[in-house]
Design an enzyme around this catalytic site. Structure first.
Site, PDB file in Angstrom:
ATOM      1  N   THR A   1      -2.844 -27.279 -43.557  1.00 27.24           N
ATOM      2  CA  THR A   1      -1.379 -27.268 -43.485  1.00 27.24           C
ATOM      3  C   THR A   1      -0.868 -28.693 -43.560  1.00 27.24           C
ATOM      4  O   THR A   1      -1.629 -29.648 -43.386  1.00 27.24           O
ATOM      5  CB  THR A   1      -0.892 -26.676 -42.142  1.00 27.24           C
ATOM      6  OG1 THR A   1      -1.140 -27.640 -41.095  1.00 27.24           O
ATOM      7  CG2 THR A   1      -1.596 -25.373 -41.811  1.00 27.24           C
ATOM      8  N   ASP A   2       0.434 -28.836 -43.751  1.00 31.17           N
ATOM      9  CA  ASP A   2       1.001 -30.159 -43.526  1.00 31.17           C
ATOM     10  C   ASP A   2       1.211 -30.285 -42.017  1.00 31.17           C
ATOM     11  O   ASP A   2       1.013 -29.336 -41.248  1.00 31.17           O
ATOM     12  CB  ASP A   2       2.316 -30.321 -44.314  1.00 31.17           C
ATOM     13  CG  ASP A   2       2.662 -31.797 -44.516  1.00 31.17           C
ATOM     14  OD1 ASP A   2       3.383 -32.125 -45.479  1.00 31.17           O
ATOM     15  OD2 ASP A   2       2.188 -32.631 -43.722  1.00 31.17           O
ATOM     16  N   TRP A   3       1.650 -31.477 -41.604  1.00 31.96           N
ATOM     17  CA  TRP A   3       1.761 -31.770 -40.171  1.00 31.96           C
ATOM     18  C   TRP A   3       2.656 -30.732 -39.478  1.00 31.96           C
ATOM     19  O   TRP A   3       3.872 -30.700 -39.700  1.00 31.96           O
ATOM     20  CB  TRP A   3       2.345 -33.172 -39.988  1.00 31.96           C
ATOM     21  CG  TRP A   3       2.375 -33.649 -38.588  1.00 31.96           C
ATOM     22  CD1 TRP A   3       3.199 -33.207 -37.599  1.00 31.96           C
ATOM     23  CD2 TRP A   3       1.566 -34.679 -38.004  1.00 31.96           C
ATOM     24  NE1 TRP A   3       2.956 -33.894 -36.432  1.00 31.96           N
ATOM     25  CE2 TRP A   3       1.955 -34.812 -36.654  1.00 31.96           C
ATOM     26  CE3 TRP A   3       0.553 -35.510 -38.463  1.00 31.96           C
ATOM     27  CZ2 TRP A   3       1.366 -35.717 -35.776  1.00 31.96           C
ATOM     28  CZ3 TRP A   3      -0.022 -36.430 -37.609  1.00 31.96           C
ATOM     29  CH2 TRP A   3       0.368 -36.524 -36.290  1.00 31.96           C
ATOM     30  N   ASN A   4       2.061 -29.873 -38.690  1.00 31.70           N
ATOM     31  CA  ASN A   4       2.795 -28.844 -37.950  1.00 31.70           C
ATOM     32  C   ASN A   4       3.600 -27.910 -38.849  1.00 31.70           C
ATOM     33  O   ASN A   4       4.567 -27.279 -38.432  1.00 31.70           O
ATOM     34  CB  ASN A   4       3.722 -29.488 -36.900  1.00 31.70           C
ATOM     35  CG  ASN A   4       4.361 -28.447 -35.991  1.00 31.70           C
ATOM     36  OD1 ASN A   4       3.719 -27.453 -35.645  1.00 31.70           O
ATOM     37  ND2 ASN A   4       5.644 -28.627 -35.678  1.00 31.70           N
TER      38      ASN A   4
END
Ligand code: GLC
Length: 748
Positions: A283-286
């Site tokens: 995923t991207d950050w969060n």
């Protein structure tokens, strides 16, 4: 003996089974042996250990912060630790103190160089030189891997047609074909011709459509149709997957109402099923947690389930998998088989990178690799080729014999940090050579430096001192633009003019009556129409990196002839957004209608124009895609096709003569554009289908032959099938997207 015998039997059995179950081909280059190892390790893992591999955390603090979690096998990857000693310690704890000894995947955003910083990716794209870009990525991998970093969150493949979006800086611009060539080059560079200890796993991002954020506002929703995805935004990712990219990152945006991190259609159906991608999806950050903000999930447990169902393997900084997957498996909401698949993808990358055999680095030896002379040389060449000559009234190249005094001014003349551009975390500004430093070395005793503005945003009304200095100088070199912080993530702008009083500075300098050469360093194409009249020459350098100073001096003095071309359209005003070369015709194509200044007095209510344009700014850009001047001139002649009628299995064989008709040796980026005149869908007025850099000495002519498979003209049509549709086509061979006369051909 019994236990050992059992293990040998089981591994032989697993090898046989995995050979049979092994996919026909792996997009990341796995093998039956790797698959057998994956199965062997997986078969020993507890549910908790599987979940731990799917968890990525941002380190960068004290190693002891995570020691306990590492021992429990709760972390599969860390990002943001770059100290090789700490990385070795993280690996040691995993390998010696956890039950299975699985090494970590250590990641960093090495976007355009690790320590040696290259031009930002938008600048690299302006070089139209995939081979050089590959060298740059290889350099970054040599420096990063030497310090224990084996995974980079690069290349960014987001096509961007809205310069208000700050992350245009990180991609390769507006065009699918250029983006594709740059993507392939960077994947090859980062991973290497074959995977070894200098390889960094590439991470193609942000999947998908992130650059089409509504309003150019970062993180905003996108509304791309499947046809736009398939014909414009997905092809660079597909090409990068076919080039062996080992990992992919999902994007923050929701497209057509579905956030990418939970988007089964793009991740499972297209990436996994259609393309067969067997690498790692992170995923991207969060971005998993942000699906709650999107209103796409109720809580972390819900969004963790949605991400897993989409086919996401690793969770960056939501801790949704770590916190909820065990319960979701226990209560039957998700099948453990889905976790097994994710862990296979993670283990496959770790095994292929050789992390089990080589988890540690020699920190001392790694230091000798950083900023190596050959790395700086590659960065210098990249900065030289990335600069675009937009205007030159003849002042460039500087006539050094006639120069006794140079005034250097502007907020970017001596900005060692900002010259590196966005996402240059590990570039040490002490190593940056600024234009001022390079000019002082090249012209000892002849350079006067008056910044005039302390930053791009400073406002001033008077410039008496710098104007007086300009009167005493033979030439003024003004370095303007925007600091690194004004582009990149979360840094969208609604106004693209030069900030602060930079334009006023140019106006004041103009009054001094001396030649003014403006060099603009920025993370995006700024709107500089108002500044053109006040400059005798403009060199555009998208934040050029560590060696930007010497590169710009080599260009300004003519040691190097500029060859860069615009990878994005330069607008006249931000009100023209979006404006890009590969637009469709519309039912009312612009043909030079009446503009504001031409409106007759008492104009009645009749229409002033019946086409798609702006009364005040028309429909043409300031500089088109693919544009860039040289100190010499190039002539295209004798352009011809080998046939008039082709079928899909043919190649377009294009012949032409390119001549350097000026007095400087130089490189031209020859571009080939094609238009499909009629289709089951409306088609772009032009699409780039080939480019190549051609170096010619002054006066030299060369016959060129370019071959383009007709199959390259395929697109996803009304029926959703990718194919070449028969009919009439036009083809242009020129030095930019707005030049040249078309030839016609037919596909039957
Ligand atoms: C950021 C960016 C992404 C980057 C990641 C890790 O938010 O969107 O491009 O790789 O987080 O730093």
């Amino acid at each position: 003996m019994k236990r050992l015998h059992l293990i040998i039997l089981s591994s032989a059995f697993v090898a046989m089974v995995s050979c049979q179950s092994h996919k026909v081909e792996s997009t990341i280059g796995s093998s039956p042996e790797v698959e057998a190892r994956v199965e062997r390790i997986l078969s020993q893992m507890t549910l908790a250990e599987k979940i731990g591999q799917m968890n990525q955390v941002s380190a960068g603090g004290d190693v002891t912060n995570y020691a306990e979690a590492l021992r429990k096998g709760q972390i599969g990857s860390i990002l943001n630790e770059v100290d090789p000693e700490k990385i070795n310690e993280y690996q040691r704890i995993c390998i010696e103190e956890s039950r299975l000894g699985i090494p970590l995947l250590v990641a960093r955003d090495i976007i355009h160089g690790f320590h040696t910083i290259f031009p930002i990716p938008l600048g690299l794209a302006a070089s139209f030189d995939p081979d050089l870009v590959e060298q740059g990525a290889r350099t970054a991998a040599l420096e990063g891997s030497a310090q224990g970093i084996r995974w980079t969150f690069s290349p960014m493949l987001d096509i961007a047609r809205d310069p208000r979006w700050g992350r245009m800086a990180e991609g390769s611009g507006e065009d699918t074909f250029l983006d594709t060539k740059m993507a392939e080059a960077m994947v090859r560079g980062y991973q290497g011709a074959s995977i070894d200890t200098t390889s960094m796993a590439a991470c193609i991002k942000h999947f998908v459509g992130y650059g089409a954020a509504e309003g150019g506002r970062d993180y905003n929703s996108t509304n791309l149709t499947e046809r736009q995805l398939r014909n414009i935004y997905l092809p660079p990712f597909e090409a990068a997957v076919k080039s062996g990219a080992m990992t992919l990152m999902t994007s923050f945006n929701d497209n057509d109402g579905v956030p990418s991190t939970g988007n089964i259609f793009i991740v499972k159906d297209i990436l996994r099923e259609e393309w067969g991608f067997d690498g790692l999806v992170v995923t991207d950050w969060n971005s998993m947690g942000e699906m709650i903000n999107h209103g796409f999930g109720t809580d972390k447990k819900d969004v963790a389930k949605k991400a897993l169902e989409a086919g996401v393997d690793m969770d960056m900084m939501t801790f949704g998998y770590l916190s909820h997957l065990e319960e979701l498996v226990r209560n039957g909401s998700v099948k453990e088989a889905a976790l097994d698949q994710a862990v296979r993808n993670i283990l496959r990358v770790k095994i292929m990178l050789g992390l089990f055999e080589h988890p540690y680095v020699n920190a001392e030896a790694g230091k000798t690799v950083q900023y190596a002379p050959e790395h700086l040389e590659t960065a210098l060449k990249s900065a030289e080729e990335s600069a675009i000559l937009l205007k030159n009234d003849g002042i460039l190249p500087l006539n050094e014999e006639g120069i006794r005094s140079i005034l250097v001014t502007g907020p970017m003349a001596d900005a060692p940090h900002d010259q590196l551009g966005t996402w240059a975390f590990d570039g040490q500004k002490e190593h940056t050579v600024t234009p001022l430093k390079a000019l002082q070395e090249r012209f000892p005793g002849k350079v006067t430096f008056i910044p005039a503005l302390s930053s791009s945003r400073e406002r001033k009304t008077r410039f008496d001192d710098v104007v007086a200095a300009a009167r005493r100088a033979d030439v003024v070199l003004a370095f303007l633009g925007e600091e690194a912080i004004l582009s990149g993530e979360a840094h969208s702008l609604a106004d693209l003019n030069l900030k602060g009083s930079q334009s006023e500075l140019l106006e004041a300098l103009k009054l001094a009556g001396k030649p003014v050469v403006a060099t603009i360093m920025a993370g995006r194409p700024l709107t500089i129409e108002r500044d053109l009249p006040n400059c005798d020459a403009i060199l555009y350098s998208f934040h050029p990196g560590t060696m930007g100073g010497p590169a710009l001096v080599n260009l300004i003095t003519g040691d190097v002839n500029p060859s860069g071309k615009t990878p994005v359209t330069f607008l006249r005003t931000v009100g023209q957004v979006p404006l890009y070369y590969s637009h469709t015709m519309t039912g009312r194509p612009y043909n030079g209608e009446t503009l504001l200044d031409d409106i007759p007095p008492e104009a009645g209510q009749t229409s002033l124009g019946n086409t798609s344009y702006y009364l005040d700014y028309g429909a043409y850009p300031l500089f088109p895609f693919g544009f860039g001047l040289s100190y010499t001139s190039f002539d295209y002649s004798r352009i011809s096709l080998d046939k008039d009628v082709y079928d899909e299995g043919d190649c377009l064989e294009i012949s032409l003569t390119l001549s350097n008709t000026g007095k400087y040796d130089g490189t031209e980026v020859v571009q080939v554009y094609v238009r499909d005149m009629v289709g089951s869908l409306t088609r772009p007025v032009k699409e780039l289908k080939h480019f190549e850099r051609v170096y010619l000495k002054a006066g030299e002519s060369r016959d060129l032959r370019i071959s383009i498979p007709v199959s390259e003209l395929a697109f996803y049509g009304l029926d959703g099938i990718k194919k070449v549709e028969p009919g009439e086509f036009r083809i242009w061979v020129a030095g930019d997207s707005a030049s040249g006369e078309p030839l016609s051909f037919t596909v039957e």
